[in-house]
Motif scaffolding. Structure first.
Motif, PDB file in Angstrom:
ATOM      1  N   GLU A   1       0.801  -1.219   0.000  1.00 28.86           N
ATOM      2  CA  GLU A   1       0.000   0.000   0.000  1.00 28.86           C
ATOM      3  C   GLU A   1       0.845   1.287   0.000  1.00 28.86           C
ATOM      4  O   GLU A   1       0.521   2.239  -0.701  1.00 28.86           O
ATOM      5  N   PRO A   2       1.940   1.360   0.782  1.00 25.52           N
ATOM      6  CA  PRO A   2       2.798   2.565   0.692  1.00 25.52           C
ATOM      7  C   PRO A   2       3.371   2.769  -0.725  1.00 25.52           C
ATOM      8  O   PRO A   2       3.508   3.905  -1.195  1.00 25.52           O
ATOM      9  N   VAL A   3       3.701   1.673  -1.399  1.00 29.30           N
ATOM     10  CA  VAL A   3       4.220   1.797  -2.770  1.00 29.30           C
ATOM     11  C   VAL A   3       3.142   2.351  -3.689  1.00 29.30           C
ATOM     12  O   VAL A   3       3.387   3.267  -4.494  1.00 29.30           O
ATOM     13  N   LEU A   4       1.927   1.822  -3.569  1.00 33.32           N
ATOM     14  CA  LEU A   4       0.830   2.312  -4.411  1.00 33.32           C
ATOM     15  C   LEU A   4       0.504   3.757  -4.083  1.00 33.32           C
ATOM     16  O   LEU A   4       0.170   4.558  -4.983  1.00 33.32           O
ATOM     17  N   ASP A   5       0.597   4.099  -2.798  1.00 34.58           N
ATOM     18  CA  ASP A   5       0.383   5.505  -2.430  1.00 34.58           C
ATOM     19  C   ASP A   5       1.418   6.410  -3.091  1.00 34.58           C
ATOM     20  O   ASP A   5       1.125   7.523  -3.551  1.00 34.58           O
ATOM     21  N   GLY A   6       2.676   5.944  -3.153  1.00 30.98           N
ATOM     22  CA  GLY A   6       3.743   6.720  -3.796  1.00 30.98           C
ATOM     23  C   GLY A   6       3.489   6.892  -5.290  1.00 30.98           C
ATOM     24  O   GLY A   6       3.724   7.961  -5.868  1.00 30.98           O
ATOM     25  N   ILE A   7       2.988   5.807  -5.904  1.00 32.75           N
ATOM     26  CA  ILE A   7       2.674   5.896  -7.348  1.00 32.75           C
ATOM     27  C   ILE A   7       1.552   6.900  -7.581  1.00 32.75           C
ATOM     28  O   ILE A   7       1.632   7.745  -8.473  1.00 32.75           O
ATOM     29  N   GLU A   8       0.508   6.834  -6.769  1.00 37.11           N
ATOM     30  CA  GLU A   8      -0.616   7.768  -6.916  1.00 37.11           C
ATOM     31  C   GLU A   8      -0.148   9.212  -6.733  1.00 37.11           C
ATOM     32  O   GLU A   8      -0.592  10.129  -7.414  1.00 37.11           O
ATOM     33  N   SER A   9       0.741   9.395  -5.766  1.00 32.83           N
ATOM     34  CA  SER A   9       1.253  10.747  -5.509  1.00 32.83           C
ATOM     35  C   SER A   9       2.021  11.279  -6.722  1.00 32.83           C
ATOM     36  O   SER A   9       1.866  12.435  -7.124  1.00 32.83           O
ATOM     37  N   GLU A  10       2.829  10.434  -7.329  1.00 29.59           N
ATOM     38  CA  GLU A  10       3.609  10.854  -8.508  1.00 29.59           C
ATOM     39  C   GLU A  10       2.701  11.147  -9.696  1.00 29.59           C
ATOM     40  O   GLU A  10       2.876  12.123 -10.410  1.00 29.59           O
ATOM     41  N   LEU A  11       1.703  10.268  -9.864  1.00 28.53           N
ATOM     42  CA  LEU A  11       0.770  10.473 -10.979  1.00 28.53           C
ATOM     43  C   LEU A  11      -0.139  11.677 -10.759  1.00 28.53           C
ATOM     44  O   LEU A  11      -0.708  12.226 -11.706  1.00 28.53           O
ATOM     45  N   GLY A  12      -0.279  12.096  -9.507  1.00 25.99           N
ATOM     46  CA  GLY A  12      -1.144  13.235  -9.209  1.00 25.99           C
ATOM     47  C   GLY A  12      -0.485  14.577  -9.470  1.00 25.99           C
ATOM     48  O   GLY A  12      -1.154  15.622  -9.400  1.00 25.99           O
ATOM     49  N   ARG A  13       0.785  14.594  -9.753  1.00 23.95           N
ATOM     50  CA  ARG A  13       1.483  15.873 -10.030  1.00 23.95           C
ATOM     51  C   ARG A  13       0.983  16.459 -11.357  1.00 23.95           C
ATOM     52  O   ARG A  13       0.847  15.759 -12.348  1.00 23.95           O
ATOM     53  N   ALA A  14       0.700  17.781 -11.343  1.00 24.24           N
ATOM     54  CA  ALA A  14       0.167  18.427 -12.557  1.00 24.24           C
ATOM     55  C   ALA A  14       1.213  18.513 -13.660  1.00 24.24           C
ATOM     56  O   ALA A  14       0.913  18.395 -14.847  1.00 24.24           O
ATOM     57  N   THR A  15       2.458  18.734 -13.289  1.00 20.14           N
ATOM     58  CA  THR A  15       3.531  18.878 -14.281  1.00 20.14           C
ATOM     59  C   THR A  15       4.775  18.175 -13.762  1.00 20.14           C
ATOM     60  O   THR A  15       4.877  17.832 -12.574  1.00 20.14           O
ATOM     61  N   GLY A  16       5.717  18.008 -14.678  1.00 21.74           N
ATOM     62  CA  GLY A  16       7.024  17.498 -14.275  1.00 21.74           C
ATOM     63  C   GLY A  16       7.022  16.046 -13.884  1.00 21.74           C
ATOM     64  O   GLY A  16       7.558  15.688 -12.827  1.00 21.74           O
ATOM     65  N   LEU A  17       6.375  15.200 -14.709  1.00 18.70           N
ATOM     66  CA  LEU A  17       6.347  13.764 -14.416  1.00 18.70           C
ATOM     67  C   LEU A  17       7.771  13.200 -14.357  1.00 18.70           C
ATOM     68  O   LEU A  17       8.538  13.337 -15.303  1.00 18.70           O
ATOM     69  N   ALA A  18       8.109  12.559 -13.226  1.00 20.99           N
ATOM     70  CA  ALA A  18       9.435  11.939 -13.073  1.00 20.99           C
ATOM     71  C   ALA A  18       9.333  10.492 -13.547  1.00 20.99           C
ATOM     72  O   ALA A  18       8.967   9.583 -12.777  1.00 20.99           O
ATOM     73  N   ALA A  19       9.626  10.259 -14.815  1.00 22.88           N
ATOM     74  CA  ALA A  19       9.407   8.945 -15.425  1.00 22.88           C
ATOM     75  C   ALA A  19      10.255   7.863 -14.761  1.00 22.88           C
ATOM     76  O   ALA A  19       9.786   6.733 -14.524  1.00 22.88           O
ATOM     77  N   GLY A  20      11.508   8.168 -14.453  1.00 19.13           N
ATOM     78  CA  GLY A  20      12.378   7.168 -13.839  1.00 19.13           C
ATOM     79  C   GLY A  20      11.866   6.720 -12.487  1.00 19.13           C
ATOM     80  O   GLY A  20      11.835   5.515 -12.165  1.00 19.13           O
ATOM     81  N   MET A  21      11.465   7.685 -11.654  1.00 24.22           N
ATOM     82  CA  MET A  21      10.949   7.350 -10.315  1.00 24.22           C
ATOM     83  C   MET A  21       9.649   6.556 -10.436  1.00 24.22           C
ATOM     84  O   MET A  21       9.430   5.574  -9.704  1.00 24.22           O
ATOM     85  N   LEU A  22       8.792   6.978 -11.368  1.00 27.30           N
ATOM     86  CA  LEU A  22       7.532   6.266 -11.557  1.00 27.30           C
ATOM     87  C   LEU A  22       7.778   4.816 -11.963  1.00 27.30           C
ATOM     88  O   LEU A  22       7.118   3.884 -11.478  1.00 27.30           O
ATOM     89  N   LEU A  23       8.768   4.639 -12.869  1.00 24.37           N
ATOM     90  CA  LEU A  23       9.085   3.283 -13.318  1.00 24.37           C
ATOM     91  C   LEU A  23       9.573   2.421 -12.157  1.00 24.37           C
ATOM     92  O   LEU A  23       9.185   1.236 -12.020  1.00 24.37           O
ATOM     93  N   ASP A  24      10.388   2.978 -11.287  1.00 24.13           N
ATOM     94  CA  ASP A  24      10.881   2.229 -10.118  1.00 24.13           C
ATOM     95  C   ASP A  24       9.728   1.838  -9.200  1.00 24.13           C
ATOM     96  O   ASP A  24       9.667   0.718  -8.689  1.00 24.13           O
ATOM     97  N   TRP A  25       8.811   2.767  -8.964  1.00 23.71           N
ATOM     98  CA  TRP A  25       7.654   2.481  -8.105  1.00 23.71           C
ATOM     99  C   TRP A  25       6.814   1.354  -8.703  1.00 23.71           C
ATOM    100  O   TRP A  25       6.395   0.429  -8.012  1.00 23.71           O
TER     101      TRP A  25
END
Length: 543
Positions: A1-25
């Motif tokens: 659940e903490p990992v999924l929360d981190g993914i949701e947080s990254e996807l919720g950003r309006a701009t500046g998607l961090a693709a590398g971090m998202l891929l790791d999550w």
């Protein structure tokens, strides 16, 4: 659940998607999900949540990839394509069924972007304003350095560039009257910017010749047409419009990298320059005359490098004769009270300064106009003086003599001006004009006297004939009308004289016959001035 929360947080950003971090999550989440109990309700909920995150992540990456594609950001595009490779592997491991592979969707999206850009370029090529159409090509600048590695973009971009070339060439081939309706200066600037972008394209996509040169042709064509309209016969030159046209014309010539063409140079140094010089000698253009130097300098900038002489320098050399010419114009423009001495003085002062002015049709025409107006003034003054002289039977009237002296002086001066001009121009014959007026006045006076049945004055007849004879030599040799009138007058005098002499002989009036013989002697003496028109033997011999 903490990992999924981190993914949701990254996807919720309006701009500046961090693709590398998202891929790791996502990778971490997928690995953990593999160890979840398969039949647990909690596992089903977590798997459903992760599937949604895979879908949202794919959508966000697609959006970011489109932004990178439109910006020609190859580095980010490559990053997202690598992301797609890893993403697809994880997605397949997580779920056997899903949407189309992310990489394929990214490439499809890229083609859509390319199609939109190409269509946008073609659409803007048909924009009502030519400058807006040219700005479309300038928008290619961010793409230019990337096109060599993007063969899929070559064809649509080439179509857009050629559409723009066709638009410009169409405007050159079928321009609106004098380029009206087109902001040519803005279009020229836009063409320069467009060329800067197009020049960076691969060789096969460039416009040859460049767009700016094509637009420069349109500018030259349009500005010359407008300048020609400005100097049409009867049109008053608008200095502000002319200055603007010359500025755009000069800019277009500089952009084209050449000098003014032969035909345009001939027009500018010919009829347009004549109109410019006309400002110096036009009585109703005093304000514009003060700005003639601005026009001349603008013309020199256009003619720079063509090897043609400076218009500004030529203009300076004509300002002095123009001043004397305007003084002459001011005198002949007076309704009354023209001062012949001031007129003759201003005219004479023009002679040593005339050669540069005499090269210009505007000066020659203005001088011819002044002399013609002076002739009309002279005719009017001469008619008044001759009428008064013949009415009072004053032979050798001083006013008439003064007018003849004035006519002689002006005739000599105008002949010098004609000789100093590059092209001879027509000038009035002042002596002939005065002679015509005097002959007309005196013949009219004599005809009226001879029309009297009673009370005819022999002295009035002789005076009229004498003044006619004095002016007769100044008439044109082919003047038939005055010759016929003189013949009729002479015949009438002979007829009246013969009848009166016969009557005196019949009555034996010796005193009357002596007077008639004296009249005949004077008449014969006057008649010698008429040459062959006077009957041989004269009136005295006939009687």
């Amino acid at each position: 659940e903490p990992v999924l929360d981190g993914i949701e947080s990254e996807l919720g950003r309006a701009t500046g998607l961090a693709a590398g971090m998202l891929l790791d999550w996502l990778r971490t989440a997928a690995e953990v999900a593999g160890a979840w109990p398969p039949l647990s309700d909690e596992t089903a909920k977590l798997r459903e949540r992760l599937s949604v995150m895979f879908d949202v992540a794919a959508e966000r990456v697609e959006e970011a990839f489109v932004v990178a594609t439109k910006a020609c950001d190859s580095r980010r595009e490559e990053m997202f394509l690598k992301f797609a490779d890893s993403f697809e592997a994880m997605e397949l491991a997580h779920r056997s069924e899903g949407s189309a592979p992310l990489k394929s969707r990214l490439l499809d999206g890229q083609e859509v972007v390319v199609a939109e850009i190409a269509q946008g370029l073609k659409d803007r090529c048909s924009a009502p304003d030519l400058a807006d159409a040219l700005s479309a090509a300038a928008s290619l600048a961010p793409w230019a350095t990337k096109l060599a590695d993007r063969p899929q973009l070559h064809e649509p971009v080439a179509v857009g560039v050629q559409a723009l070339v066709a638009r410009v060439d169409g405007a050159v081939a079928n321009p609106l009257p004098a380029g009206r309706g087109i902001d040519l200066e803005r279009a020229l600037d836009a063409a320069v910017d467009a060329d800067a972008a197009v020049a960076l394209l691969p060789a096969g996509l460039r416009a040859d010749p460049p767009l700016a040169i094509r637009v420069a042709r349109l500018c030259v064509q349009a500005q010359v047409a407008e300048l020609q309209r400005i100097v049409e016969p009867g049109a008053k030159i608008n200095v502000d419009t002319a200055l603007k046209c010359l500025a755009i014309l000069g800019k277009a010539i500089r952009v084209s990298g050449s000098t003014v063409d032969h035909a345009t140079g001939d027009f500018l140094t010919g009829s347009f320059a004549d109109a410019l010089f006309g400002l110096l000698v036009s009585p109703d253009c005093n304000q514009d005359a003060a700005r003639s130097s601005d026009l001349a300098q603008a013309m020199d900038r256009v003619l720079e490098g063509s090897g043609r002489p400076s218009i500004a320098a030529e203009l300076d050399s004509t300002k002095a004769p123009a001043e004397h010419l305007r003084k002459s114009q001011a005198e002949v423009a007076k309704e009354s009270g023209m001062d012949p001495r001031l007129f003759a003085s201003a005219l004479s002062a023009s002679v040593p300064l005339w050669p540069p002015a005499g090269k210009r049709a505007a000066f020659r025409d203005a001088m011819a106009g002044v002399l013609t107006a002076a002739e009309l003034k002279l005719r009017e003054a001469c008619r008044k003086a001759a009428t008064a002289a013949v009415a009072s039977q004053r032979h050798g009237d001083q006013k008439v003599k003064a007018l003849f002296a004035f006519a002689e002086e002006v005739s000599k001066t105008q002949q010098k001006l004609v000789e100093l001009s590059a092209v001879p121009f027509s000038v009035p014959d002042f002596r002939s004009a005065m002679s015509q007026v005097i002959v007309d006045v005196c013949l009219t006076h004599t005809e009226q006297e001879l029309a009297k049945e009673k009370g005819l004055s022999p002295d009035a007849v002789l005076c009229g004939l004498q003044q006619t004879a004095d002016a007769w030599g100044g008439l044109p040799q082919d003047d038939v009308d005055y010759g016929q009138r003189l013949d009729a007058v002479l015949e009438q005098v002979r007829s009246r004289m013969s009848a009166a002499y016969e009557k005196s002989m019949e009555s034996g009036d010796a005193s009357r016959m002596d007077k008639l013989r004296t009249f005949a002697q004077k008449f014969d003496k006057i008649g010698e001035a008429f040459g062959a028109r006077f009957a041989s033997g004269g009136l005295l011999a006939e009687n």
